[in-house]
Design a protein around this motif. Sequence first.
Motif, PDB file in Angstrom:
ATOM      1  N   LYS A 183       0.843  -1.186   0.000  1.00  0.00           N
ATOM      2  CA  LYS A 183       0.000   0.000   0.000  1.00  0.00           C
ATOM      3  C   LYS A 183       0.880   1.238   0.000  1.00  0.00           C
ATOM      4  O   LYS A 183       1.874   1.298   0.732  1.00  0.00           O
ATOM      5  CB  LYS A 183      -0.904  -0.019   1.248  1.00  0.00           C
ATOM      6  N   ILE A 184       0.529   2.203  -0.827  1.00  0.00           N
ATOM      7  CA  ILE A 184       1.260   3.456  -0.919  1.00  0.00           C
ATOM      8  C   ILE A 184       0.274   4.619  -0.837  1.00  0.00           C
ATOM      9  O   ILE A 184      -0.941   4.424  -0.865  1.00  0.00           O
ATOM     10  CB  ILE A 184       2.061   3.559  -2.240  1.00  0.00           C
ATOM     11  N   GLY A 185       0.799   5.818  -0.735  1.00  0.00           N
ATOM     12  CA  GLY A 185      -0.048   6.994  -0.770  1.00  0.00           C
ATOM     13  C   GLY A 185      -0.273   7.471  -2.196  1.00  0.00           C
ATOM     14  O   GLY A 185       0.482   7.136  -3.116  1.00  0.00           O
ATOM     15  N   GLN A 186      -1.294   8.251  -2.369  1.00  0.00           N
ATOM     16  CA  GLN A 186      -1.555   8.870  -3.673  1.00  0.00           C
ATOM     17  C   GLN A 186      -0.742  10.158  -3.752  1.00  0.00           C
ATOM     18  O   GLN A 186      -1.262  11.272  -3.659  1.00  0.00           O
ATOM     19  CB  GLN A 186      -3.052   9.145  -3.840  1.00  0.00           C
ATOM     20  N   GLU A 206       0.713  -5.473  -7.022  1.00  0.00           N
ATOM     21  CA  GLU A 206      -0.695  -5.379  -6.622  1.00  0.00           C
ATOM     22  C   GLU A 206      -0.716  -4.383  -5.466  1.00  0.00           C
ATOM     23  O   GLU A 206      -0.496  -4.744  -4.308  1.00  0.00           O
ATOM     24  CB  GLU A 206      -1.205  -6.746  -6.179  1.00  0.00           C
ATOM     25  N   VAL A 207      -0.943  -3.125  -5.795  1.00  0.00           N
ATOM     26  CA  VAL A 207      -0.748  -2.049  -4.822  1.00  0.00           C
ATOM     27  C   VAL A 207      -2.035  -1.259  -4.647  1.00  0.00           C
ATOM     28  O   VAL A 207      -2.696  -0.898  -5.614  1.00  0.00           O
ATOM     29  CB  VAL A 207       0.403  -1.122  -5.272  1.00  0.00           C
ATOM     30  N   ILE A 208      -2.377  -1.012  -3.402  1.00  0.00           N
ATOM     31  CA  ILE A 208      -3.506  -0.159  -3.069  1.00  0.00           C
ATOM     32  C   ILE A 208      -2.976   1.250  -2.850  1.00  0.00           C
ATOM     33  O   ILE A 208      -2.001   1.444  -2.111  1.00  0.00           O
ATOM     34  CB  ILE A 208      -4.231  -0.661  -1.793  1.00  0.00           C
ATOM     35  N   ALA A 209      -3.586   2.228  -3.506  1.00  0.00           N
ATOM     36  CA  ALA A 209      -3.180   3.626  -3.345  1.00  0.00           C
ATOM     37  C   ALA A 209      -4.154   4.318  -2.400  1.00  0.00           C
ATOM     38  O   ALA A 209      -5.358   4.378  -2.670  1.00  0.00           O
ATOM     39  CB  ALA A 209      -3.142   4.332  -4.693  1.00  0.00           C
ATOM     40  N   SER A 210      -3.646   4.814  -1.286  1.00  0.00           N
ATOM     41  CA  SER A 210      -4.473   5.419  -0.253  1.00  0.00           C
ATOM     42  C   SER A 210      -4.518   6.934  -0.396  1.00  0.00           C
ATOM     43  O   SER A 210      -3.485   7.577  -0.585  1.00  0.00           O
ATOM     44  CB  SER A 210      -3.908   5.052   1.127  1.00  0.00           C
ATOM     45  N   ALA A 211      -5.727   7.484  -0.280  1.00  0.00           N
ATOM     46  CA  ALA A 211      -5.875   8.938  -0.254  1.00  0.00           C
ATOM     47  C   ALA A 211      -5.734   9.479   1.164  1.00  0.00           C
ATOM     48  O   ALA A 211      -5.639  10.691   1.369  1.00  0.00           O
ATOM     49  CB  ALA A 211      -7.228   9.330  -0.828  1.00  0.00           C
TER      50      ALA A 211
END
Length: 311
Positions: free
Chosen positions: A59-62, A81-86
Amino acid sequence: MKPLVSLGDLAWDVLAKPDTMLLPGGDTTGRLELSGGGSAANVAVWAQRAGHPATFIGKIGQDHFGELAMAELRAEAVEAEVIASAEHPTGVILALIDRRGQRAMLTGQGADWELLPAELPQATLRGARHLHLTAWSLFRDPPRAAALQAAALAKASGATLSLDPGSFQMIQQMGRETFLAMVDSMPFDVIFPNDDEALAMSGERDHSAAMAWLRSRYPQALVVLKMDEEGALLEGPATPRTHVPATPDRAVDATGAGDAFGGAFLAGWLAHGDPVRAAHLAVQVGGWVVGRFGARPPADADLRARLAAQA
């Protein structure tokens, strides 16, 4: 070929090696470098460089740091397979490197610490040949529940599992018994402690005694003990205790060397199943990294020759 999947931290590294001692209120020159990092992401990169297809989950930031870190993974041909967090920024790690090449890390907790079970790519985990976790995904929750669920999914589908204990200081801060109780619940096949982590886990005072303790505590596992300039010591259910000496590379920066060792070891081990042969490859790759600046220096002819010689 089913991929090696590495789950956990993808961050932006700030590497700083001062020319002289840092003094309060003072100024000095030194070497600085910015690059993608994070232990789990580094393992994926080095497995891919050593010839085994690798996928990273995290998981990374936007934000711009997240974009740069992802661009570096893509340049290494690592699937992601990465989730981008706001809501959370990309993690940033400051590595202060002394004149002997040893580093002290300051980790800014970012989006990589916020991975949730519901965000896991279950098909990817069920299709993995091997899952690698670092204890950075276990020291707090989240992301602990996601890491433990990922391990259960992958193991249930026939994957092997490895664990890097991550940080002797974090083990001490969590509490040895608390950390061990958590590790005991994980059916890992390979564990990659360094000297300090092995001593923190075992309570022993030297690596030989720590190895004996680890083998007794985890009889199902191959223990691969990383010992810096002393090389590696490994022992497992079907592997007699074996010492693999270090390379003669002069230490410039130890940042990421353990991750490079782990990624190369897993790539070799998954290819041919011989842990001693895999350790020889890992020592060569780790030595190459120690002799350069950063966790993922650009590949050169020397690295390609080392990889070819151990293929």
